[in-house]
Motif scaffolding. Sequence first.
Motif, mmCIF file in Angstrom:
data_model
loop_
_atom_site.group_PDB
_atom_site.id
_atom_site.type_symbol
_atom_site.label_atom_id
_atom_site.label_comp_id
_atom_site.label_asym_id
_atom_site.label_seq_id
_atom_site.Cartn_x
_atom_site.Cartn_y
_atom_site.Cartn_z
ATOM 1 N N LEU A 4 0.850 -1.195 0.000
ATOM 2 C CA LEU A 4 0.000 0.000 0.000
ATOM 3 C C LEU A 4 0.882 1.240 0.000
ATOM 4 O O LEU A 4 1.778 1.366 0.840
ATOM 5 N N THR A 5 0.628 2.126 -0.935
ATOM 6 C CA THR A 5 1.377 3.375 -1.034
ATOM 7 C C THR A 5 0.434 4.529 -0.748
ATOM 8 O O THR A 5 -0.580 4.702 -1.437
ATOM 9 N N GLN A 6 0.765 5.303 0.267
ATOM 10 C CA GLN A 6 -0.060 6.454 0.625
ATOM 11 C C GLN A 6 0.584 7.729 0.112
ATOM 12 O O GLN A 6 1.801 7.886 0.126
ATOM 13 N N PHE A 7 -0.260 8.631 -0.350
ATOM 14 C CA PHE A 7 0.229 9.925 -0.775
ATOM 15 C C PHE A 7 -0.832 10.992 -0.544
ATOM 16 O O PHE A 7 -2.030 10.672 -0.517
ATOM 17 N N PRO A 8 -0.400 12.224 -0.279
ATOM 18 C CA PRO A 8 1.004 12.613 -0.129
ATOM 19 C C PRO A 8 1.571 12.126 1.187
ATOM 20 O O PRO A 8 0.839 11.613 2.029
ATOM 21 N N SER A 26 -0.940 -2.354 -4.603
ATOM 22 C CA SER A 26 -0.157 -2.948 -5.693
ATOM 23 C C SER A 26 -0.959 -3.985 -6.479
ATOM 24 O O SER A 26 -0.583 -4.360 -7.586
ATOM 25 N N GLN A 27 -2.054 -4.448 -5.904
ATOM 26 C CA GLN A 27 -2.986 -5.332 -6.595
ATOM 27 C C GLN A 27 -4.371 -5.131 -6.014
ATOM 28 O O GLN A 27 -4.514 -4.563 -4.920
ATOM 29 N N SER A 66 -13.782 6.182 0.489
ATOM 30 C CA SER A 66 -14.303 5.695 -0.779
ATOM 31 C C SER A 66 -13.224 4.913 -1.500
ATOM 32 O O SER A 66 -12.053 4.927 -1.106
ATOM 33 N N GLY A 67 -13.652 4.248 -2.577
ATOM 34 C CA GLY A 67 -12.700 3.540 -3.423
ATOM 35 C C GLY A 67 -12.981 2.055 -3.503
ATOM 36 O O GLY A 67 -13.754 1.503 -2.724
ATOM 37 N N CYS A 68 -12.333 1.438 -4.463
ATOM 38 C CA CYS A 68 -12.406 -0.014 -4.640
ATOM 39 C C CYS A 68 -11.263 -0.424 -5.550
ATOM 40 O O CYS A 68 -10.624 0.429 -6.179
ATOM 41 N N GLY A 69 -11.023 -1.723 -5.582
ATOM 42 C CA GLY A 69 -9.947 -2.221 -6.453
ATOM 43 C C GLY A 69 -8.581 -1.870 -5.903
ATOM 44 O O GLY A 69 -8.142 -2.470 -4.922
ATOM 45 N N THR A 70 -7.936 -0.891 -6.503
ATOM 46 C CA THR A 70 -6.590 -0.516 -6.068
ATOM 47 C C THR A 70 -6.492 0.916 -5.570
ATOM 48 O O THR A 70 -5.434 1.305 -5.057
ATOM 49 N N PRO A 96 0.097 -11.393 3.921
ATOM 50 C CA PRO A 96 -0.181 -10.791 5.210
ATOM 51 C C PRO A 96 -0.993 -9.505 5.081
ATOM 52 O O PRO A 96 -0.987 -8.871 4.026
ATOM 53 N N ARG A 97 -1.713 -9.170 6.150
ATOM 54 C CA ARG A 97 -2.351 -7.857 6.187
ATOM 55 C C ARG A 97 -1.230 -6.814 6.164
ATOM 56 O O ARG A 97 -0.173 -7.028 6.780
ATOM 57 N N THR A 98 -1.444 -5.742 5.473
ATOM 58 C CA THR A 98 -0.394 -4.737 5.361
ATOM 59 C C THR A 98 -0.954 -3.341 5.570
ATOM 60 O O THR A 98 -2.140 -3.089 5.325
#
Lengths: 108, 120
Positions: A4-8, A26-27, A66-70, A96-98
């Motif tokens: 998982l990439t968070q921004f900013p 990432s998926q 909100s959101g779904c998928g990636t 693993p949970r991340t």
Amino acid sequence: EIVLTQFPGTLSLSPGEGATLSCRASQSISSSSLAWYQQKPGQAPRLLIYGSSNRATGIPDRFSGSGCGTDFSLIISRLEPEDFAVYYCQQYGGSPRTFGQGTKVEIK
Amino acid sequence: QVHLVQSGPEVKTPGASVKVSCKASGYTFTRYGFNWVRQAPGQGLEWMGWISAYDGNTNYAQKFQGRVTMTTDASTTTAYMDLRTLGSSDTAVYYCGRTDRPGGSYTDYWGQGTLVTVSS
């Protein structure tokens, strides 16, 4: 492993402003199995959102997810002084949970 | 109301083991499980694994397989996390948290955290 990439990394905002925090996986995450937490210095995290868009018990409605998928978002409609903190997303659809690395919301 | 109260801070030497406890109250213990999450100083959150308080099933992150054991005791409504062969990189705050799905999902209630310091 789902990354998982968070921004900013940091958001500098004033009280009363709105904030949009992003979390990209990432998926694809199954069943929108994504949560958001708030953490203040020296405290344990606090659950804000689960299932991508469900507010946890006692969480004010200025927080929404909100959101779904990636691609997922946490929106804070109007920042209160107590909202300045670090926010983490977490996926629980894969093992693993991340967690994401966090977004710091600081006072401008 | 739900409360999770963890054991106190620990100082360990490299190679030692640590066992952190998490006393639960305010809900039916066996209907939920526990996530264990750690946070190194100034760093983010890292999920270590999950245990069911109903049947003891576990799901450990591969990183900790063979070095961690999670258990629960329904008679005292307490969860435990045992981490062996400690190194300096294990210095962190360790959190327990309640979760409601097999394998470990989101954590809706958290303990206050236990600081484990590994130092020679």
